[in-house]
Design a protein around this motif. Structure first.
Motif, PDB file in Angstrom:
ATOM      1  N   GLN A 121       0.826  -1.209   0.000  1.00  0.00           N
ATOM      2  CA  GLN A 121       0.000   0.000   0.000  1.00  0.00           C
ATOM      3  C   GLN A 121       0.858   1.256   0.000  1.00  0.00           C
ATOM      4  N   GLU A 122       1.759   1.368   1.017  1.00  0.00           N
ATOM      5  CA  GLU A 122       2.503   2.627   1.214  1.00  0.00           C
ATOM      6  C   GLU A 122       3.612   2.379   2.235  1.00  0.00           C
ATOM      7  N   GLY A 123       4.271   3.457   2.640  1.00  0.00           N
ATOM      8  CA  GLY A 123       5.247   3.366   3.726  1.00  0.00           C
ATOM      9  C   GLY A 123       6.395   2.405   3.460  1.00  0.00           C
ATOM     10  N   PRO A 124       7.048   2.455   2.276  1.00  0.00           N
ATOM     11  CA  PRO A 124       8.141   1.509   2.035  1.00  0.00           C
ATOM     12  C   PRO A 124       9.319   1.756   2.977  1.00  0.00           C
ATOM     13  N   TRP A 125      10.012   0.689   3.323  1.00  0.00           N
ATOM     14  CA  TRP A 125      11.249   0.781   4.123  1.00  0.00           C
ATOM     15  C   TRP A 125      12.249  -0.135   3.449  1.00  0.00           C
ATOM     16  N   PHE A 126      13.239   0.471   2.765  1.00  0.00           N
ATOM     17  CA  PHE A 126      14.174  -0.244   1.895  1.00  0.00           C
ATOM     18  C   PHE A 126      15.508  -0.411   2.609  1.00  0.00           C
ATOM     19  N   TYR A 127      16.047  -1.631   2.609  1.00  0.00           N
ATOM     20  CA  TYR A 127      17.367  -1.840   3.210  1.00  0.00           C
ATOM     21  C   TYR A 127      17.984  -3.128   2.668  1.00  0.00           C
ATOM     22  N   LYS A 128      19.272  -3.286   2.966  1.00  0.00           N
ATOM     23  CA  LYS A 128      20.015  -4.487   2.571  1.00  0.00           C
ATOM     24  C   LYS A 128      20.580  -5.113   3.830  1.00  0.00           C
ATOM     25  N   ARG A 129      20.539  -6.449   3.864  1.00  0.00           N
ATOM     26  CA  ARG A 129      21.095  -7.150   5.030  1.00  0.00           C
ATOM     27  C   ARG A 129      21.622  -8.490   4.568  1.00  0.00           C
ATOM     28  N   ALA A 130      22.849  -8.795   4.926  1.00  0.00           N
ATOM     29  CA  ALA A 130      23.490 -10.073   4.570  1.00  0.00           C
ATOM     30  C   ALA A 130      23.306 -10.389   3.091  1.00  0.00           C
ATOM     31  N   GLY A 131      23.519  -9.397   2.238  1.00  0.00           N
ATOM     32  CA  GLY A 131      23.497  -9.606   0.788  1.00  0.00           C
ATOM     33  C   GLY A 131      22.111  -9.650   0.174  1.00  0.00           C
ATOM     34  N   ARG A 132      21.066  -9.497   0.961  1.00  0.00           N
ATOM     35  CA  ARG A 132      19.690  -9.545   0.430  1.00  0.00           C
ATOM     36  C   ARG A 132      19.048  -8.171   0.571  1.00  0.00           C
TER      37      ARG A 132
END
Ligand code: FUB
Length: 462
Positions: free
Chosen positions: A201-212
């Motif tokens: 819907q909304e409110g994306p939270w984008f990040y990377k962790r352990a290669g993913r």
């Protein structure tokens, strides 16, 4: 929810647990309404940026962005307003200070926010910059970073290992651009993620962790839960992986923020629990909550259900022999009397700020209290309590109790008049029997319902 401190304390006593096992009590901020949590880990501290629903909001009434910080995930210090609609004088100045995120790069801190301009579509994304996490943030461009578009809310930024920063945003469509190194401009045209992510819907939270790569988000309205997708590339394709928080009828909206901190993983979001503790009517008056979780071996996240089933244990203890800001709070509320009407009694203290004092505690009323979790008095123990207070009138006192709001009294500080309001004085009182680790309850005493003194900081002395 205001019964919870008592139940927790009784359960702890019955089980013989020490106060060192304190857990975050959701919602974690009770002094005002907060939403859209955006945590940033920097130099060993969790900086939690939030949007802010005004006390009298019915729909969205949001004028500024606030900051809280913690080093133990349970006691949160109010750092005040870090930016407001006035930071962007070219924006519409009413109600639209929506979900923020701050990222650090090369010694600077970049605040990305959705705001509105005149016309239709009205939603734009702006950027402000500061030299330290507490701001003040200054408008970087004098104009939007991302121009007007219907989807243009809820920015989230991650800087990949190769230095490329990505800005995602959007409701109901998800978009991204590649930010330039300056973090205030971008290359290429905004790209829409197609096909869209299931349940997004909304409110994306984008990040990377352990290669993913991870994209957490508020799941389809309404009620919104928190879902997430994964990818092996920063620009997708994204594979929906399931809920982190269920769609729950107790909330209409939601908004995730996810971090790793001191070896644990945490998801923040919000609920309407504080609103419904104060009124039976649904208003956009939201409150940020947190839950600790463990990633599965394949990098997926668990479904935590809802905030009432999850929270975060305290990391370490609090040192009471250094200056502790009075606005460092694990929980605040006001004790109920038999004759109080439902909803009339629950408000604890709140905070205010000015240039001279910074943030301080105000709206201190008789029977109000502040709980500070996991205070380590040590084996030598405390002999003296010192508080900086300002009181324009006679009267008022701070009772110091251990482990429960009605727990043993270790001291009582008469406040008395300090001069005009805003005249701060240190007041001191003797304390006894304070050794080891305890939850500390600062219980305010006076008469009637009037707000009494203001409270800036405290410390114990050996
Ligand atoms: O807080 C205002 C809006 O509500 C946010 O931008 C959305 O994510 C939703 O939480």
């Amino acid at each position: 929810m205001f019964l919870r401190p008592f139940l927790t304390a009784f359960a702890a006593l019955a089980l013989g647990l020490s106060a060192a096992t304190a857990r975050a009590e959701n919602p974690i901020i009770q002094t005002r309404f907060t939403a859209d949590p955006a945590p940033l880990v920097h130099d060993g501290v969790v900086y939690l940026y939030t949007s802010h629903d005004e006390d009298d909001a019915t729909g969205f009434k949001m004028l500024d962005w606030r900051l809280y910080s913690s080093t133990d995930m349970v006691n949160w210090t109010d750092r005040g307003v870090v930016a407001s609609l006035k930071t962007f004088p070219w924006a519409v100045q009413t109600n639209d200070a929506w979900a923020p995120q701050v990222v650090a790069r090369d010694g600077k801190f970049y605040l990305y926010v959705p705001i509105s301009v005149e016309g239709s579509p009205k939603n734009v994304i702006a950027v402000a910059v500061a030299d330290n996490p507490a701001g003040p943030f200054k408008d970087a461009l004098g104009k939007p970073l991302i121009g007007a578009g219907r989807d243009n809310i809820d920015p989230t930024v991650w800087i990949d290992d190769d230095g490329q920063a990505y800005l995602y945003w959007g409701n109901p469509n998800l978009w991204y651009v590649k930010l330039n190194k300056d973090m205030v401009s971008y290359s290429g045209a905004p790209t829409k993620i197609e096909p869209g992510i299931r349940d997004y819907q909304e409110g994306p939270w984008f990040y990377k962790r352990a290669g993913r790569y991870y994209m957490a988000f508020a799941s389809t309205c309404c009620p919104e839960g928190i879902g997430y997708a994964m990818s092996d590339k920063p620009t997708g394709p994204w594979t929906y992986k399931g809920p982190i928080m269920d769609h729950d009828p107790r909330a209409t909206g939601n908004h995730p923020g996810i971090i790793d901190y001191k070896g644990g993983s945490y998801v923040f979001g919000f609920s309407y629990e504080h609103n419904f503790a104060l009124t039976p009517i649904h208003h956009e008056r939201r409150s940020v909550s947190v839950a600790k979780f463990d990633y599965n071996a394949d990098g997926t996240l668990p479904n935590l259900g809802w905030w009432d089933k999850a929270s975060a244990p305290q990391i370490g203890t609090l040192d009471p022999y250094r200056r502790v800001e009075a606005e460092t709070i694990a929980w605040t509320s006001r004790l109920k009397r038999e004759r109080d009407r439902p909803y009339a009694w629950a408000l604890g203290v709140t905070t205010a700020q000015d240039d001279r004092t910074g943030v301080y505690v105000t709206r201190i009323q008789d029977r109000g209290y502040i709980k500070v979790a996991g205070v380590d008095f040590g084996q030598a123990g405390a002999r003296t309590f010192v508080a900086s207070v300002a009181n324009g009138r006679p009267g008022g006192a701070i009772e110091l109790r251990l482990d429960r709001v009605d727990g043993p009294v270790i001291g009582a500080l008469p406040v008395g008049e300090t001069g005009a309001a805003g005249q701060w004085r240190e007041r001191t009182t003797a304390v006894s029997a304070a050794t080891g680790v305890h939850d500390l309850f600062l219980v305010f005493k006076g008469s009637g319902d009037a707000a009494m003194f203001d409270f800036d900081y405290w410390r114990f002395e050996h």
